[in-house]
Motif scaffolding. Structure first.
Motif, mmCIF file in Angstrom:
data_model
loop_
_atom_site.group_PDB
_atom_site.id
_atom_site.type_symbol
_atom_site.label_atom_id
_atom_site.label_comp_id
_atom_site.label_asym_id
_atom_site.label_seq_id
_atom_site.Cartn_x
_atom_site.Cartn_y
_atom_site.Cartn_z
ATOM 1 N N ASN A 130 -38.888 -39.938 -4.808
ATOM 2 C CA ASN A 130 -37.850 -39.962 -5.685
ATOM 3 C C ASN A 130 -37.267 -41.166 -6.025
ATOM 4 N N THR A 131 -37.589 -42.401 -5.363
ATOM 5 C CA THR A 131 -36.964 -43.526 -5.736
ATOM 6 C C THR A 131 -37.061 -43.968 -7.359
ATOM 7 N N PRO A 132 -35.694 -44.357 -7.777
ATOM 8 C CA PRO A 132 -36.212 -44.564 -9.243
ATOM 9 C C PRO A 132 -37.250 -45.854 -9.574
ATOM 10 N N GLY A 133 -37.707 -45.554 -10.816
ATOM 11 C CA GLY A 133 -38.437 -46.546 -11.194
ATOM 12 C C GLY A 133 -37.940 -47.759 -11.800
ATOM 13 N N ARG A 134 -38.714 -49.027 -11.894
ATOM 14 C CA ARG A 134 -38.049 -50.042 -12.157
ATOM 15 C C ARG A 134 -37.944 -50.108 -13.733
ATOM 16 N N LYS A 135 -36.829 -50.755 -14.266
ATOM 17 C CA LYS A 135 -36.323 -50.555 -15.411
ATOM 18 C C LYS A 135 -36.303 -52.321 -15.869
ATOM 19 N N VAL A 136 -36.908 -52.311 -17.311
ATOM 20 C CA VAL A 136 -37.205 -53.852 -17.781
ATOM 21 C C VAL A 136 -36.387 -53.743 -19.287
#
Length: 148
Positions: free
Chosen positions: A84-90
């Protein structure tokens, strides 16, 4: 312990590692996927193993009491969990999947971690196959002893 139990134990491990390899392959296939229309990105999955007692026939024991002499243990996949760690945001406002602030959310799969998991599962799979081959060879040599 019967020599044939070696095949049950190693066979359960081979099956569990095969499932682990499938999960790793799924994770690697989704390393660079972006969030879908629902706004949710792919979440990395991890396999959870559990020790399972095997009865004399090699099947998983269902609560019956086994004596310590006849009982053996195998392994099975008890659960596949999502990370459940957040995904990377670009930031890429021109991307069709960008949110209102211009960020694109990618999956939370760590390719390096997954490669390590793949190597570990592959080696464990190979080692258990080697255990079965060695047991087979020993059983064949035992049978040939009386033919001399």
């Amino acid at each position: 312990m019967s020599m044939f139990k070696v095949f049950d134990i190693s066979g359960s491990a081979v099956s569990a590692q095969s499932q682990r390899l499938n999960v790793v392959a799924s994770n690697l296939a989704n390393v660079d996927t972006v969030a879908g229309p629902d706004g949710q990105a792919y979440k990395a999955r991890q396999v959870v193993f559990q020790t399972v007692l095997m009865n004399a026939s090699g099947a998983a024991a269902k609560g019956e009491a086994e004596s310590p002499v006849t009982a053996s243990a195998g392994v099975r996949v008890s659960n596949v969990t999502e990370d459940n760690t957040p995904g990377r945001k670009v930031r890429d406002p021109a991307h069709p999947a960008a949110d209102a602030e211009g960020y694109v959310t990618f999956s939370n799969v760590n390719a390096v971690e997954e490669m390590v998991n793949m190597i570990s599962a592959s080696r464990s799979y190979q080692n258990n196959i080697e255990v079965m081959n060695t047991a087979k060879s020993l059983l064949l040599k035992t049978l040939q002893m009386g033919q001399g």
